[in-house]
Design an enzyme around this catalytic site. Structure first.
Site, PDB file in Angstrom:
ATOM      1  N   CYS A   1      47.335  46.713  40.751  1.00  0.00           N
ATOM      2  CA  CYS A   1      48.540  47.529  40.769  1.00  0.00           C
ATOM      3  C   CYS A   1      49.679  46.782  40.096  1.00  0.00           C
ATOM      4  O   CYS A   1      49.693  45.562  40.044  1.00  0.00           O
ATOM      5  CB  CYS A   1      48.961  47.864  42.196  1.00  0.00           C
ATOM      6  SG  CYS A   1      47.698  48.639  43.205  1.00  0.00           S
TER       7      CYS A   1
ATOM      8  N   ARG B   1      55.488  52.397  39.346  1.00  0.00           N
ATOM      9  CA  ARG B   1      54.288  51.574  39.443  1.00  0.00           C
ATOM     10  C   ARG B   1      53.104  52.249  38.771  1.00  0.00           C
ATOM     11  O   ARG B   1      53.052  53.478  38.635  1.00  0.00           O
ATOM     12  CB  ARG B   1      53.959  51.275  40.903  1.00  0.00           C
ATOM     13  CG  ARG B   1      53.539  52.463  41.765  1.00  0.00           C
ATOM     14  CD  ARG B   1      52.041  52.558  41.932  1.00  0.00           C
ATOM     15  NE  ARG B   1      51.461  51.397  42.506  1.00  0.00           N
ATOM     16  CZ  ARG B   1      51.326  51.185  43.813  1.00  0.00           C
ATOM     17  NH1 ARG B   1      51.722  52.093  44.665  1.00  0.00           N
ATOM     18  NH2 ARG B   1      50.745  50.086  44.262  1.00  0.00           N
TER      19      ARG B   1
END
Length: 308
Positions: free
Chosen positions: A2, A16
């Protein structure tokens, strides 16, 4: 894998990439204010602020991967394998929250990072699964508003809290170790080298050793470098500004089979999310799609879980 980043441009954004080898039933989830949130150790609590984010919606509980509340406080949980430490509940005067409860709890209760810090005192992360067939995920967290960014890391000594001046976080290792990698960027520059004896044959030579691989540490370094060199999207055209933010995250995204996990499965960018902290809007883009979707708090009134 991530990547979470707080981009501080003309209109601040928090965003993100979520990169996994499998989908997890991800949806856009709206959780209104004054809703009941039933936690494992603290029981039922009432939220003060509405929350909008992306995650799985199970048993009427928002399992957020990333989200923002109506006050412009945003949070993301990032994979932290082998490093996250969760506690069994004890009668020691501490507050206990499971890792999947932390995002809806803080965003449901707090307007700012500073206010969240008061809730984080004497907080321990609880070692208790959401349900028997859903094991706990090791996580650390990025929490941000327009003024302040912090990293939260569950440790055997308690919850470690670090200020984050770099506006970015990736997966393993810990934030302090990720921060130590940045010293290798000290000689890099975005300027054109002026060397008469050995002139460059293209632009970009100032950052010739900037890591381009997809490891967490390299993505952290690459993102920090871009953010440090005025990747600030100073554009009064909102559509172009949002597109510029997604362009930033595409530089950390996974495509094809460039990175396989330990089971030989391809890591891919499941989605990219972008939260405008000023106009209370969530933008998102699915893997391998150029379409940018959006939804705002003003579009929603009741609790909803919407397919991406």
């Amino acid at each position: 894998m991530c990547t979470g980043a707080f981009l501080k441009p003309y209109n601040p954004y928090f965003g993100r990439n979520l990169d996994l080898s499998t989908h997890f039933g991800e949806k856009v989830i709206f959780f209104p204010s004054n809703s009941s949130l039933v936690t494992k150790a603290e029981g039922q609590i009432k939220t003060s602020y509405s929350i909008l984010g992306i995650g799985a919606y199970l048993n009427n509980f928002p399992l957020y991967a990333d989200a923002m509340n109506e006050c412009g406080l945003a949070m993301a949980g990032l994979y932290y394998p082998g490093n996250a430490f969760y506690f069994l509940k004890k009668d020691d005067g501490c507050r206990y929250l499971a890792p999947y409860e932390l995002i809806p709890y803080l965003l449901g209760k707090c307007k700012t990072v500073e206010e969240a810090l008061t809730y984080l005192k004497n907080l321990k992360i609880l070692k208790e699964e959401f349900m028997p067939n859903l094991p706990l995920t090791d996580l650390h967290f990025l929490l941000a508003d327009e003024e302040k960014r912090i990293v939260l890391e569950p440790d055997k000594d308690g919850l470690k809290i670090y200020e984050n001046p770099y506006d970015i976080l990736t997966n393993n290792p810990s934030f302090l170790i990720q921060e130590s990698f940045l010293s290798s960027l000290a000689n890099l520059s975005n300027t054109y080298p002026k060397n008469q004896k050995f002139p460059p044959d293209s632009i970009g030579f100032g950052a010739i050793s900037l890591p381009g691989d997809q490891s967490s540490r390299s993505r952290f370094m690459r993102g920090a470098y871009l953010l440090a060199h005025q990747y600030h999207f100073q554009n009064e055209d909102l559509e172009k500004e949002v597109a510029s933010c997604f362009s930033f995250f595409s530089k950390m995204a996974f495509y094809g089979e460039e990175a396989l996990d330990q089971d030989n499965r391809a890591e891919e960018t499941i989605y990219t999310s972008l939260y405008s902290l000023k106009d209370e809007t969530l933008y998102w883009r699915k893997s391998l799609s150029e379409k940018i979707n959006k939804i705002s708090f003003k579009d929603l009134k009741d609790a909803k879980a919407i397919d991406l």
